[in-house]
Design a protein around this motif. Structure first.
Motif, PDB file in Angstrom:
ATOM      1  N   ARG A  65      93.821  83.689  42.919  1.00  0.00           N
ATOM      2  CA  ARG A  65      94.139  83.535  41.494  1.00  0.00           C
ATOM      3  C   ARG A  65      95.456  84.209  41.154  1.00  0.00           C
ATOM      4  NH1 ARG A  65      89.978  84.882  36.531  1.00  0.00           N
ATOM      5  NH2 ARG A  65      91.162  83.851  34.906  1.00  0.00           N
ATOM      6  N   ASP A  91      81.572  81.054  48.695  1.00  0.00           N
ATOM      7  CA  ASP A  91      81.655  81.586  47.338  1.00  0.00           C
ATOM      8  C   ASP A  91      82.767  82.626  47.297  1.00  0.00           C
ATOM      9  OD1 ASP A  91      81.373  82.653  44.856  1.00  0.00           O
ATOM     10  OD2 ASP A  91      79.252  83.173  45.039  1.00  0.00           O
ATOM     11  N   GLY A 140      84.809  82.828  44.332  1.00  0.00           N
ATOM     12  CA  GLY A 140      85.207  82.978  42.944  1.00  0.00           C
ATOM     13  C   GLY A 140      86.265  81.960  42.550  1.00  0.00           C
ATOM     14  N   ASP A 194      86.361  76.893  40.561  1.00  0.00           N
ATOM     15  CA  ASP A 194      85.429  78.026  40.549  1.00  0.00           C
ATOM     16  C   ASP A 194      84.443  77.843  41.696  1.00  0.00           C
ATOM     17  OD1 ASP A 194      83.804  80.128  40.048  1.00  0.00           O
ATOM     18  OD2 ASP A 194      82.992  79.371  38.153  1.00  0.00           O
ATOM     19  N   HIS A 213      82.465  79.942  42.746  1.00  0.00           N
ATOM     20  CA  HIS A 213      81.210  80.643  42.456  1.00  0.00           C
ATOM     21  C   HIS A 213      80.154  79.675  41.920  1.00  0.00           C
ATOM     22  CE1 HIS A 213      78.603  83.990  41.598  1.00  0.00           C
ATOM     23  NE2 HIS A 213      78.509  83.651  40.326  1.00  0.00           N
TER      24      HIS A 213
END
Length: 332
Positions: A10, A242, A244, A260, A262
């Motif tokens: 990110r 996973d 995020g 995403d 997650h």
């Protein structure tokens, strides 16, 4: 399925585990020596002389006659000798004419992806070097056609270790392909059809992330040559962990997307689309009539080559009839 494989976090930093773009590349001689010691040396023992399952010559000389053994090609039974001796005998041939092997190597931007220490590009180069060295050691010739944004390099077929070094150096010396739009694998296959005149064994080394339309040129190429589809992949192309929020970028077009990971639903949808693409790829290979080998960035190259040789050997046996004719089984 789009090639969203040049990932960033990110914050825009490189994802841990991905090889840095500026990492130094060992020289061709260093890489080939390592492969000769760690891979080819192991294959010498594991293949046990079955190099003919990797590539078969087109000219045959009668070398000997011997008693039929289980899984021999029934088409090679000498019926006159069998009738005279009352024991099934087969003709043993040696290949009297070398064949050329061609490597059609996809070096488009999507092959520069790797979620671990190895990238798909590196796996492709190592596979080409290993198979080329195995074949040239047995008197065959190898050549290569390299595809970046188009077919820009053609290396004519020659033999010997020095030529394998030249091919490997050409693969390594190519800079990472710039974002140039979608890959058109059909261009590579059609160019090969016009370039390779004599019947050859052709290894198409690619991740097969491409514009549609390559299936028919692949089938047409397989009508004239013995074609092997060598599909290179990375585990993250099949299933997302996973991690995020991630910004992922299409390595060929530069398009970015925030996802995403997650979200369990998103991961399931991703896995479902990936599984569908896998099924479609395998179906395309079957329809084209080509053998297929999968190489993963986290896999073992020795195991992959041995598995491939065993698969081809079984297919050759099945094509030959699978065993002795019923009316000869008692005599055998």
């Amino acid at each position: 399925m789009k090639s969203w494989w040049r990932r960033t976090s990110r914050s825009g930093d490189a994802v841990p585990g991905a090889a840095p773009a500026s990492a130094p590349v060992p020289g061709a001689e260093t890489v080939l020596r390592r492969l000769e010691w760690t891979v080819i040396r192991r294959l010498d023992g594991l293949l046990q002389g079955n190099y003919r399952t990797l590539m078969r010559g087109s000219g045959l000389d009668l070398a000997d006659l011997r008693e039929y053994q289980h899984h021999d090609d029934v088409r090679h039974i000498d019926w006159n000798v069998t009738a005279r001796l009352q024991v099934p005998h087969v003709r043993v041939f040696t290949e009297d004419r070398e064949m050329a092997a061609w490597f059609l190597v996809d070096l488009s931007p999507s092959v520069d992806f790797g979620s671990g220490e190895q990238r798909k590009r590196g796996v492709s180069a190592e596979f080409v070097a290993v198979i080329a060295r195995l074949l040239t050691r047995h008197g065959n010739r190898v050549g290569a056609m390299l595809y970046g944004s188009g077919v820009d390099t053609v290396i004519p077929t020659r033999g010997g270790r020095r030529h394998v070094l030249h091919v490997l150096h050409s693969l390594q010396a190519r800079p990472a392909a710039a974002e140039s739009g979608v890959t058109r694998l059909s261009d590579l296959l059609e160019s090969a059809a016009g370039t390779i005149k004599r019947r050859s064994t052709v290894f198409v080394v690619s991740d097969f992330i491409s514009e549609p339309g390559w299936e028919r040129p692949l089938a047409l190429l397989a009508q004239r040559h013995e074609v092997v589809a060598v599909r290179v992949l990375d585990p993250l192309e099949l299933e997302l962990p996973d991690l995020g929020l991630l910004t992922i970028r299409d390595s060929e077009t530069g398009e970015q997307l925030l996802v995403d990971t997650h979200d369990a639903g998103f991961r399931k949808r991703f896995a479902r689309v990936a599984a569908q693409r896998e099924a479609e790829l395998r179906e395309s290979f079957v329809k084209a009539g080509v053998d297929a080998l999968e190489l993963s960035t986290d896999g073992d190259l020795v195991d992959a080559v041995v598995r491939f040789a065993d698969m081809r050997k079984r297919r050759i046996r099945l094509a030959a009839g699978g065993g002795l004719p019923h009316h000869l089984r008692r005599a055998a």
